[in-house]
Design a protein around this motif. Sequence first.
Motif, short mmCIF file in Angstrom:
data_model
loop_
_atom_site.label_atom_id
_atom_site.label_comp_id
_atom_site.label_asym_id
_atom_site.label_seq_id
_atom_site.Cartn_x
_atom_site.Cartn_y
_atom_site.Cartn_z
N ASN A 4 0.30 0.48 4.53
CA ASN A 4 0.69 0.71 3.14
C ASN A 4 0.36 2.14 2.72
O ASN A 4 -0.15 2.94 3.52
CB ASN A 4 0.04 -0.34 2.22
CG ASN A 4 -1.49 -0.31 2.28
OD1 ASN A 4 -2.11 0.74 2.47
ND2 ASN A 4 -2.11 -1.48 2.12
N ARG A 5 0.63 2.46 1.47
CA ARG A 5 0.43 3.84 1.00
C ARG A 5 -1.02 4.29 1.12
O ARG A 5 -1.30 5.48 1.29
CB ARG A 5 0.89 3.98 -0.46
CG ARG A 5 2.37 3.91 -0.66
CD ARG A 5 2.75 4.12 -2.12
NE ARG A 5 4.18 3.97 -2.32
CZ ARG A 5 5.08 4.93 -2.12
NH1 ARG A 5 4.68 6.12 -1.72
NH2 ARG A 5 6.37 4.69 -2.32
N LEU A 9 6.32 9.09 7.44
CA LEU A 9 5.29 8.06 7.33
C LEU A 9 4.79 7.89 5.89
O LEU A 9 4.24 8.82 5.29
CB LEU A 9 4.12 8.38 8.25
CG LEU A 9 3.00 7.35 8.34
CD1 LEU A 9 3.54 6.01 8.83
CD2 LEU A 9 1.89 7.85 9.25
N LEU A 10 4.98 6.70 5.35
CA LEU A 10 4.56 6.40 3.99
C LEU A 10 3.07 6.61 3.81
O LEU A 10 2.61 7.12 2.77
CB LEU A 10 4.92 4.94 3.65
CG LEU A 10 4.62 4.43 2.26
CD1 LEU A 10 5.54 5.10 1.23
CD2 LEU A 10 4.80 2.92 2.20
N ALA A 11 2.29 6.24 4.81
CA ALA A 11 0.83 6.35 4.72
C ALA A 11 0.33 7.73 5.12
O ALA A 11 -0.90 7.95 5.14
CB ALA A 11 0.19 5.28 5.61
N ALA A 56 -5.50 -5.54 5.20
CA ALA A 56 -5.01 -4.46 4.34
C ALA A 56 -6.14 -3.65 3.73
O ALA A 56 -5.90 -2.56 3.19
CB ALA A 56 -4.11 -5.03 3.25
N ASP A 57 -7.37 -4.14 3.80
CA ASP A 57 -8.52 -3.40 3.29
C ASP A 57 -9.00 -2.34 4.27
O ASP A 57 -9.88 -1.54 3.93
CB ASP A 57 -9.69 -4.35 3.01
CG ASP A 57 -9.44 -5.24 1.80
OD1 ASP A 57 -8.55 -4.91 0.99
OD2 ASP A 57 -10.14 -6.25 1.66
N ILE A 110 7.44 -6.94 4.57
CA ILE A 110 7.14 -5.52 4.38
C ILE A 110 8.32 -4.67 4.83
O ILE A 110 8.73 -3.73 4.14
CB ILE A 110 5.87 -5.15 5.17
CG1 ILE A 110 4.68 -5.97 4.68
CG2 ILE A 110 5.56 -3.65 5.04
CD1 ILE A 110 3.50 -5.96 5.61
N LEU A 111 8.88 -5.02 5.97
CA LEU A 111 10.05 -4.29 6.45
C LEU A 111 11.24 -4.45 5.51
O LEU A 111 11.92 -3.48 5.16
CB LEU A 111 10.43 -4.77 7.84
CG LEU A 111 9.43 -4.53 8.98
CD1 LEU A 111 9.93 -5.19 10.26
CD2 LEU A 111 9.22 -3.04 9.20
N ARG A 112 11.50 -5.69 5.08
CA ARG A 112 12.66 -5.94 4.23
C ARG A 112 12.55 -5.23 2.90
O ARG A 112 13.57 -4.80 2.33
CB ARG A 112 12.83 -7.45 4.01
CG ARG A 112 13.13 -8.23 5.28
CD ARG A 112 13.27 -9.73 4.99
NE ARG A 112 13.15 -10.53 6.19
CZ ARG A 112 14.10 -10.72 7.09
NH1 ARG A 112 15.28 -10.15 6.91
NH2 ARG A 112 13.90 -11.48 8.15
#
Length: 778
Positions: free
Chosen positions: A508-509, A677-679, A657-658, A542-544
Amino acid sequence: MNHSEIVIIGGGVIGCSIAYHLALRGKTDVVLIERLGLTHGTTWHAAGLVGQLRGSSNLTQLMRYGAELYRDFGDDAGWHGVGSIRVAATEERWQELKRAATTGKSFGFDVHLITPAEAADLYPLLDPSGLVGATWIPSDGYVDPSQLTQVYAKLAREAGVRIIQNCRVDGLERRGRRITAVLTGQGRIEADTVVNATGMWGDETARMAGSRVAVCALEHQYMVTAKSDQIPPNLPTFRDPDGRFYIKPEASALAIGGWEDGTAPFAVPRDFGPELLPGDFERFEPLGEAAMTRVPYIAEAGIHTMVNGPIPFSPDAEPIMGLNGDLDNLFHCCGFSSGIAASGGAGLAMANWIVDGDPGMDLWPFDVRRFGRPHTVTSALRERAIEAYSRYYAIAYPGHESREVRGQRRSPLYDRLAGRGAVYGSKFGYERPNWFGAPETPGFGRTEAWRHVAAEHRAVREDVALIDMSSFAKYDVTGPGALPLLQKLAGAEMDVPVGKIVYTQLLNRRGGIEADVTVTRLGQEHFYLVTGSAFGEHDTSILRRHATPDVAITDVGSAHAVLNVCGPRSRDLLATLTGDLGFGYMQGRMIDLGFAPVLALRATYVGELGWELHVPPEYARDLYDRLADGATDAGYRAIQSLRMEKHYLTWAADITADNDPYEAGLSFAVKPDKELLLAGPALREIRDRGPERRLCWFTTEAEPVMHGGELLAHGSGALTSVKSAAFGHTVGRTIFSAYLPAALAAETSFEVEIMGERHPAVRHAAPLYDPRGERIRA
């Protein structure tokens, strides 16, 4: 009333808490719609107990937030901070309570182990005879459900939230991946975001959007005694899980409820109001008798009222929260069997999710995406929910498997493996072998399965084994936009040659690890993604959510059975059926194997030479038969032991996710400078400053057995919770993982607390088995 930024459907304690917490976040263009009056679903007849200790730090944190909030609301919410007692009448239950207390300490939670005599001092109505011990949580209590709901509603209104009662929602307009409007009996409301907080009507509301959630309604009963001045003031709440009942003080009386066998499902009519169902005294009788034995006063007081009301339940008795998997603006927050206690934390998390796009912590145990189509089939949902209801107070043995709804999804090898002694477990409705041999009697120590798992472990390390991994979730990601999509979300470089297998994380971001997957490039615009059996809905959502119209994401799980051939002799075994094994580690190729066309992936999760054979299901049995005589069957219990010896990770246990890749030891798997890359920005910041904590690996003695959730302590006073644990049959020690502050990550000597007792633990910087990874590349 033709537009609102956020529309909440449902005016129970959950919906009103979400409205209140959105207002705290500055979101006041909010409409809450209730078809009757506030609390008129299940809130009004809820018992109102508030217990905080849960199985993970994040869930306990949410419950603690709620208890503190109710304490702040005080008398307005009918808060009584009287504490709670939970007793053990058997040694096995006492082990469970000691495990829970140790886990609570690892979270920094105040929980005390007390003697039966101390429990009787705190609860004067108690007969302590036959008890082994108890826990005391002084910060627990109870609240008045209706008063709490009205406090939420009052504060939300004062901030500008509109609450509309006696207004039925008749439909949801959908365009693509978004809900565009809510259709009500008082008109159409366009909405940017919609929240389903309709409790036991949760699935009905989801169906309006063309979706499903795994929530149904079950009958739940409790009885209330006559009032009496014999009931001491400020009596704690009380739970006797061996007797399967709870007791809550209620206006100079006692409310006694519980979780019996064979409760009835309830098909909730749309116009069902604040009504009760006829009491079933025969079904409640065992609970009543147990309560009268443990608290003799109840027999003297007699029953004044019997309450039987429907409550929402999911297949695992946990609530449904989060963003709908195939919609970008429909959030669910329903299915709470303990909604009063959870309402504060749930409202906070949902407000964060809606405003920030993130709940602020990993909530996988509650996430709507942990369920899928196998769980929403009506009969399967009801049977699993009834079983979860009956097991609400059952001892939480590690590795427990449900008995209901078995055989729902089966590998083509199911009958063949059953005939060879497979002891099956179920994951996402899919039957898969846990081990081969005698069934086990559940327990916290070594069970009958131990020796069978040890033999399978040795076969993988020393010879060759076959593991049916057909339950993997598998997806084709295809089209011109497939590579850019994966480059955006996957931490690794995905522009690799055709045939390359990439181990990567979806991020994620914040750089948090949302998924842990392998992706094989099968063509310029064709990627084959494989993930854990229970994670497909979660990972592909997440992909969708980020996919462009030129990407197709196709579930191909049922198109491929998977047979894992692993061990130092695996090449020799496969060579009897093919000569086409001339490709290296982390490479994939279509080959002919015996009579079967096979996608052979040279990858491993057990730390040995091996291949995953992805084969059309109709070919799987013949292929297995041609390999079986030369190999040992193995199951998923052995995989856990094998992967721990190699320090391989599991999502939802070691990483969530943490966690970011740097603290999890996955820096080798990320390319933070990738353009798309978003992250990327978050990863570069973490890389430059260094992670604040690190996932570390430890060993301790072989006994007692560890399962995860234990407490890890250091002489400096630092405490943390164990993530994963298993016995390594090759190294002869128990191996476990835990996160440490970066300043302690170089230390080596620690103690692990198991059921209240401390044992020495040693940190290891590298796996004790094949640390250089030479065997997997042989």
